[in-house]
Write a protein that holds these residues in place. Structure first.
Motif, PDB file in Angstrom:
ATOM      1  N   SER A  82       5.327  -2.902   1.284  1.00  0.00           N
ATOM      2  CA  SER A  82       5.388  -2.029  -0.386  1.00  0.00           C
ATOM      3  C   SER A  82       4.003  -1.227  -0.345  1.00  0.00           C
ATOM      4  O   SER A  82       3.699  -1.187  -1.436  1.00  0.00           O
ATOM      5  CB  SER A  82       5.857  -2.898  -1.531  1.00  0.00           C
ATOM      6  OG  SER A  82       4.278  -4.099  -1.402  1.00  0.00           O
ATOM      7  N   ARG A  83       2.485  -2.265   0.648  1.00  0.00           N
ATOM      8  CA  ARG A  83       1.530  -1.838   0.450  1.00  0.00           C
ATOM      9  C   ARG A  83       1.582   0.313   0.905  1.00  0.00           C
ATOM     10  O   ARG A  83       0.226   0.689   0.594  1.00  0.00           O
ATOM     11  CB  ARG A  83       0.451  -2.822   1.180  1.00  0.00           C
ATOM     12  CG  ARG A  83       0.363  -3.515   0.377  1.00  0.00           C
ATOM     13  CD  ARG A  83       0.079  -4.724   1.594  1.00  0.00           C
ATOM     14  NE  ARG A  83      -0.432  -6.221   0.024  1.00  0.00           N
ATOM     15  CZ  ARG A  83      -1.085  -6.693  -1.075  1.00  0.00           C
ATOM     16  NH1 ARG A  83      -1.736  -4.933  -1.755  1.00  0.00           N
ATOM     17  NH2 ARG A  83      -0.808  -7.541  -1.372  1.00  0.00           N
ATOM     18  N   GLN A 129      -3.405 -11.248   3.744  1.00  0.00           N
ATOM     19  CA  GLN A 129      -2.131 -10.798   2.863  1.00  0.00           C
ATOM     20  C   GLN A 129      -1.617 -10.375   4.319  1.00  0.00           C
ATOM     21  O   GLN A 129       0.251 -10.673   4.398  1.00  0.00           O
ATOM     22  CB  GLN A 129      -2.064  -9.129   2.734  1.00  0.00           C
ATOM     23  CG  GLN A 129      -2.958  -8.332   1.196  1.00  0.00           C
ATOM     24  CD  GLN A 129      -3.182  -7.381   1.073  1.00  0.00           C
ATOM     25  OE1 GLN A 129      -3.733  -6.610   1.889  1.00  0.00           O
ATOM     26  NE2 GLN A 129      -3.798  -6.727  -0.348  1.00  0.00           N
ATOM     27  N   PRO A 163      -4.317  -0.611   3.871  1.00  0.00           N
ATOM     28  CA  PRO A 163      -4.058  -0.687   3.093  1.00  0.00           C
ATOM     29  C   PRO A 163      -3.777  -2.430   3.190  1.00  0.00           C
ATOM     30  O   PRO A 163      -3.409  -2.682   2.145  1.00  0.00           O
ATOM     31  CB  PRO A 163      -1.805  -0.441   2.825  1.00  0.00           C
ATOM     32  CG  PRO A 163      -1.970  -0.184   3.734  1.00  0.00           C
ATOM     33  CD  PRO A 163      -3.354   0.349   5.147  1.00  0.00           C
ATOM     34  N   PHE A 164      -4.104  -3.066   4.673  1.00  0.00           N
ATOM     35  CA  PHE A 164      -4.247  -3.914   4.366  1.00  0.00           C
ATOM     36  C   PHE A 164      -5.174  -4.887   4.934  1.00  0.00           C
ATOM     37  O   PHE A 164      -6.608  -4.888   5.440  1.00  0.00           O
ATOM     38  CB  PHE A 164      -3.178  -4.518   6.400  1.00  0.00           C
ATOM     39  CG  PHE A 164      -1.839  -4.109   5.763  1.00  0.00           C
ATOM     40  CD1 PHE A 164      -0.937  -4.572   4.734  1.00  0.00           C
ATOM     41  CD2 PHE A 164      -2.066  -3.443   6.993  1.00  0.00           C
ATOM     42  CE1 PHE A 164       0.713  -3.777   4.796  1.00  0.00           C
ATOM     43  CE2 PHE A 164      -0.343  -1.935   7.127  1.00  0.00           C
ATOM     44  CZ  PHE A 164       0.605  -2.707   5.776  1.00  0.00           C
TER      45      PHE A 164
END
Length: 151
Positions: free
Chosen positions: A145-146, A134, A129-130
């Protein structure tokens, strides 16, 4: 250059080569420059820096996954502190040309493997998710939060 010095004593070799290159830079004629190994060592310096940044990014993701999987762990404060330290170290070492060389998906897969090695049942997202940006810019809460809440 003494034969085999590179293999026997890389520190002595590097000091000798640096001296020769400085002399060459000042216009002196020198014949002992070990060009093949000098070129290899110069390239290795850059790769070492790249691997350092990749290691910090990987460690950030491992710690983020730990916080997500075990949110009630007494180690959470320590993990958050380390994430900040890893981020700062990665930002200091990241050079512009490294961005296209960092394979964040592979680093995330390595982080997942590290978590599952310690807890095969750990529920972690399979997809990364990164992004590099980020990880370097967002604070820990924004990064967490991701990740979907671990169940």
């Amino acid at each position: 250059m003494p034969d085999g010095l590179y293999e026997r004593d890389v520190l002595a070799w590097s000091q000798h080569q640096a001296d020769l290159l400085r002399r060459l830079g000042h216009g002196e004629r020198v014949n002992d420059v070990d060009w093949a190994n000098v070129a290899e060592e110069i390239e290795d310096v850059g790769l070492s820096e790249l691997h350092s940044v990749e290691s910090f990014l990987n460690l950030m993701m491992v710690h983020l996954l730990k916080l997500n999987v075990w949110p009630d762990s007494p180690a959470c404060g320590h993990l958050r502190g380390e994430i900040a330290a890893f981020r700062n170290n990665a930002k200091r070492r990241l050079a512009p040309s490294m961005r296209q060389r960092v394979d964040i998906a592979v680093l995330y897969a390595d982080a997942v493997e590290q978590i599952r090695a310690g807890d095969p049942e750990a529920r972690v997202p399979a997809e990364n998710p990164f992004t590099v940006d980020q990880l370097l810019k967002d604070d820990t809460n924004a990064l967490l939060s991701r990740l979907p809440a671990s169940a």
